[in-house]
Design a protein around this motif. Sequence first.
Motif, mmCIF file in Angstrom:
data_model
loop_
_atom_site.group_PDB
_atom_site.id
_atom_site.type_symbol
_atom_site.label_atom_id
_atom_site.label_comp_id
_atom_site.label_asym_id
_atom_site.label_seq_id
_atom_site.Cartn_x
_atom_site.Cartn_y
_atom_site.Cartn_z
ATOM 1 N N SER A 175 0.999 -1.039 0.024
ATOM 2 C CA SER A 175 0.100 0.001 0.131
ATOM 3 C C SER A 175 0.846 1.113 -0.015
ATOM 4 O O SER A 175 2.050 1.216 0.587
ATOM 5 C CB SER A 175 -1.053 0.072 1.101
ATOM 6 O OG SER A 175 -0.284 0.215 2.525
ATOM 7 N N ASP A 176 0.524 2.138 -0.605
ATOM 8 C CA ASP A 176 1.019 3.484 -0.504
ATOM 9 C C ASP A 176 1.328 4.026 0.910
ATOM 10 O O ASP A 176 2.441 4.427 1.141
ATOM 11 C CB ASP A 176 0.212 4.553 -1.365
ATOM 12 C CG ASP A 176 0.297 4.451 -2.783
ATOM 13 O OD1 ASP A 176 1.464 3.889 -3.490
ATOM 14 O OD2 ASP A 176 -0.577 4.694 -3.419
ATOM 15 N N GLU A 214 4.957 5.030 2.288
ATOM 16 C CA GLU A 214 5.527 6.295 3.122
ATOM 17 C C GLU A 214 5.948 5.943 4.343
ATOM 18 O O GLU A 214 7.059 6.605 5.031
ATOM 19 C CB GLU A 214 4.270 7.022 3.260
ATOM 20 C CG GLU A 214 3.595 7.796 1.843
ATOM 21 C CD GLU A 214 2.551 8.345 2.160
ATOM 22 O OE1 GLU A 214 1.762 8.642 3.002
ATOM 23 O OE2 GLU A 214 1.832 8.674 0.893
ATOM 24 N N GLN A 255 5.247 0.416 -4.241
ATOM 25 C CA GLN A 255 4.241 1.231 -4.770
ATOM 26 C C GLN A 255 3.748 0.729 -5.927
ATOM 27 O O GLN A 255 2.501 0.961 -6.407
ATOM 28 C CB GLN A 255 5.020 2.667 -5.054
ATOM 29 C CG GLN A 255 5.463 3.490 -4.001
ATOM 30 C CD GLN A 255 6.546 4.567 -4.198
ATOM 31 O OE1 GLN A 255 7.263 4.526 -5.178
ATOM 32 N NE2 GLN A 255 6.415 5.499 -3.463
ATOM 33 N N ALA A 293 1.102 -1.406 -4.917
ATOM 34 C CA ALA A 293 -0.145 -0.632 -4.570
ATOM 35 C C ALA A 293 -0.996 -0.152 -5.628
ATOM 36 O O ALA A 293 -2.341 -0.284 -5.854
ATOM 37 C CB ALA A 293 0.261 0.557 -3.928
ATOM 38 N N ARG A 294 -0.308 0.245 -6.965
ATOM 39 C CA ARG A 294 -1.025 0.597 -8.081
ATOM 40 C C ARG A 294 -1.774 -0.695 -8.808
ATOM 41 O O ARG A 294 -2.972 -0.449 -9.014
ATOM 42 C CB ARG A 294 -0.117 1.168 -9.239
ATOM 43 C CG ARG A 294 0.541 2.616 -8.770
ATOM 44 C CD ARG A 294 1.128 3.297 -9.941
ATOM 45 N NE ARG A 294 2.584 2.583 -10.293
ATOM 46 C CZ ARG A 294 3.374 2.931 -9.770
ATOM 47 N NH1 ARG A 294 3.788 3.732 -8.457
ATOM 48 N NH2 ARG A 294 4.518 2.201 -10.001
#
Length: 96
Positions: free
Chosen positions: A35-36, A40, A66, A69-70
């Motif tokens: 997940s983004d 982070e 990332q 996540a996309r």
Amino acid sequence: MDMAKTENWDVIVKRWGQGMVFHRFNRDIVTPFSSDEMAEQVEEFFSNRVTPLFVRVLKQSIEKIQIKARWIDKIRQEESLIPRLTRGLTRTPVET
């Protein structure tokens, strides 16, 4: 940042150092996130804990998170099409 996580980090660094074994360890622990938000958090956690040799491995791990996540977002968008497709497939065909 949670103090326990910082203490755990110190134990890991003492045990494995920041050499290649540590890079593999980190890659295998960090990369499964998807997940983004986790990307982070990983970036924030390591922002002041990296050595020059470790920067590339960390960047690659964050990029993999990332990308996943996309991919998950795309799958979720496609899932929203399923009800419309189902309705379209169950309609009685119009006779010509």
